[in-house]
Design a protein around this motif. Structure first.
Motif, PDB file in Angstrom:
ATOM      1  N   LEU A 118      72.323  -7.703 -63.203  1.00 56.49           N
ATOM      2  CA  LEU A 118      73.699  -7.644 -62.722  1.00 56.49           C
ATOM      3  C   LEU A 118      74.071  -6.265 -62.186  1.00 56.49           C
ATOM      4  O   LEU A 118      73.755  -5.247 -62.803  1.00 56.49           O
ATOM      5  N   ALA A 119      74.730  -6.263 -61.047  1.00 60.22           N
ATOM      6  CA  ALA A 119      75.196  -5.014 -60.449  1.00 60.22           C
ATOM      7  C   ALA A 119      76.425  -4.504 -61.190  1.00 60.22           C
ATOM      8  O   ALA A 119      77.232  -5.300 -61.686  1.00 60.22           O
ATOM      9  N   PRO A 120      76.617  -3.189 -61.247  1.00 64.07           N
ATOM     10  CA  PRO A 120      77.853  -2.656 -61.835  1.00 64.07           C
ATOM     11  C   PRO A 120      79.047  -3.002 -60.951  1.00 64.07           C
ATOM     12  O   PRO A 120      78.934  -3.076 -59.724  1.00 64.07           O
ATOM     13  N   SER A 169      78.493  -7.789 -67.823  1.00 62.25           N
ATOM     14  CA  SER A 169      78.576  -6.801 -66.751  1.00 62.25           C
ATOM     15  C   SER A 169      79.167  -5.481 -67.235  1.00 62.25           C
ATOM     16  O   SER A 169      79.946  -5.439 -68.194  1.00 62.25           O
ATOM     17  N   THR A 170      78.826  -4.416 -66.512  1.00 62.67           N
ATOM     18  CA  THR A 170      79.412  -3.097 -66.748  1.00 62.67           C
ATOM     19  C   THR A 170      80.487  -2.852 -65.700  1.00 62.67           C
ATOM     20  O   THR A 170      80.258  -3.054 -64.505  1.00 62.67           O
ATOM     21  N   LYS A 214      91.935  -4.065 -73.361  1.00 66.16           N
ATOM     22  CA  LYS A 214      90.933  -5.049 -73.765  1.00 66.16           C
ATOM     23  C   LYS A 214      89.548  -4.596 -73.323  1.00 66.16           C
ATOM     24  O   LYS A 214      89.403  -3.711 -72.473  1.00 66.16           O
ATOM     25  N   ASN A 215      88.547  -5.255 -73.876  1.00 69.96           N
ATOM     26  CA  ASN A 215      87.188  -5.095 -73.373  1.00 69.96           C
ATOM     27  C   ASN A 215      87.011  -6.076 -72.210  1.00 69.96           C
ATOM     28  O   ASN A 215      86.548  -7.200 -72.387  1.00 69.96           O
ATOM     29  N   TRP A 216      87.403  -5.629 -71.029  1.00 69.16           N
ATOM     30  CA  TRP A 216      87.451  -6.528 -69.869  1.00 69.16           C
ATOM     31  C   TRP A 216      86.071  -7.045 -69.487  1.00 69.16           C
ATOM     32  O   TRP A 216      85.943  -8.150 -68.971  1.00 69.16           O
ATOM     33  N   CYS A 217      85.046  -6.253 -69.735  1.00 71.74           N
ATOM     34  CA  CYS A 217      83.655  -6.642 -69.481  1.00 71.74           C
ATOM     35  C   CYS A 217      82.810  -6.201 -70.672  1.00 71.74           C
ATOM     36  O   CYS A 217      83.345  -5.688 -71.654  1.00 71.74           O
ATOM     37  N   LYS A 218      81.519  -6.394 -70.560  1.00 74.05           N
ATOM     38  CA  LYS A 218      80.635  -6.006 -71.666  1.00 74.05           C
ATOM     39  C   LYS A 218      80.820  -4.537 -72.008  1.00 74.05           C
ATOM     40  O   LYS A 218      80.882  -4.147 -73.177  1.00 74.05           O
ATOM     41  N   GLU A 219      80.881  -3.714 -70.959  1.00 73.39           N
ATOM     42  CA  GLU A 219      81.085  -2.273 -71.126  1.00 73.39           C
ATOM     43  C   GLU A 219      82.089  -1.803 -70.085  1.00 73.39           C
ATOM     44  O   GLU A 219      82.023  -2.209 -68.927  1.00 73.39           O
TER      45      GLU A 219
END
Length: 321
Positions: free
Chosen positions: A3-5, A33-34, A64-69
């Motif tokens: 996955l692309a950042p 995703s990051t 929030k943690n909108w994505c994995k990181e």
């Protein structure tokens, strides 16, 4: 799939930023995703209201943690949209080799991340392909859930590779060719469907606009590049409400082809221009540009009318005194 950042650029629009992040969070693969969030700083001598909105945006992105990181980069000074994007994209794409880019008023469909990564992987070594666009113009769609190639970049949700980004000369001093070469100017304007040449010349010769996008298009055009577009838009721009520096209350360029659950399943195996779509696009741009000009003319006429009424009322008022 690697996955692309994802990179999101924000500034001073809390409500828009939250809508963008909430939609992104609902995406398939968001939890894998990051996300890099670049926050531009307030301008010098900014009002208390603007400073408050900048601060609120920086609070929202941490809710929030909108994505994995989530990696947050906060600028102390105001870079402006063009420099923010050029600098931020350069930093991330040079490290990761590919990138997905959003601004703070772009709401995505649930398939946005999947579509972007699938296309980035599929066309990575097809050097004529310069950009993946998630935005779709309102063109006729007979083959559903499909993507196609045309020679035009977009700025409302897009992706690219390092191999493309390093080609771009943002100084673009060769724009002067457009002043002397009528044939080149007509081609750059898509057979005079839209005055892209005027935008580029204005960008290079004045401070009235600050656009990285028109310079991106100029470089892709010179390299005879193609851009992948979905048949229906996977993004919607919610910023045409006078809240942004570069967006007014116009709806020019917004799309009715929008469904938050729409997915793309068919990707072209042949890398060439979809001529029917390209012809439709030029007609669409020309038609919408004329409508846009008419809207502007009507607004100007209305403002002139209001001014005359105001002057008349003033003269009546002073005549009684």
């Amino acid at each position: 799939m690697e996955l692309a950042p994802i990179v999101l650029f924000v500034y001073n629009r809390p409500w828009h930023t939250k809508q963008t992040l909430e939609a992104l969070m609902r995406n398939d693969y968001a939890d894998q995703s990051t996300l890099f969030i670049y926050c531009d700083g307030a301008k010098e001598n900014a009002s208390e209201e603007l400073l408050s909105r900048v601060k609120e945006v920086r609070t929202i992105i941490r809710e929030k943690n909108w994505c994995k990181e989530v990696v947050i980069i906060e600028q102390k000074d105001n870079l402006g949209l063009a420099d923010s994007i050029i600098n931020g994209v350069t930093e991330v794409v040079n490290k990761y080799g590919k990138i997905i880019v959003l601004e703070d008023d772009i709401v995505t469909s649930v398939n946005f991340i999947n579509y972007m990564n699938t296309a980035l992987q599929r066309y990575e070594n097809e050097f004529i392909v310069k950009q993946i666009s998630a935005y779709a113009f309102d063109l006729e769609c007979k083959k559903k859930n499909s993507a196609y190639f045309i020679p035009l970049t977009t700025t409302w949700g897009w992706a690219t590779w390092k191999r493309v980004w390093v080609e771009i000369n943002f100084n673009s001093q060769d724009y002067l060719e457009l002043k002397s070469n009528n044939k080149l100017r007509k081609q750059f304007n898509l057979d005079d469907s839209y005055n892209y040449s005027s935008m580029l010349i204005t960008q290079m010769e004045s401070k009235r606009i600050s656009s990285w996008g028109i310079r991106f298009w100029w470089n892709v055009f010179k390299n005879k590049g193609l851009v992948l577009h979905p048949d229906y838009s996977l993004v919607q721009n919610i910023g045409f409400d006078n809240s942004g520096v570069h967006c007014d209350d116009s709806d020019f360029g917004t799309t009715n082809n929008w469904n938050s659950n729409y997915i793309i399943t068919n990707y072209p195996s042949k890398i060439n221009i979809e001529q029917k779509k390209f012809k439709q696009l030029k007609l669409y741009l020309k038609s919408n540009l004329e409508k846009h000009k008419t809207k502007i003319d009507l607004k100007i006429s209305f403002l002139i009318y209001l001014k005359k009424i105001s002057e008349k009322l003033k003269s009546i008022f002073f005549s009684f005194n």
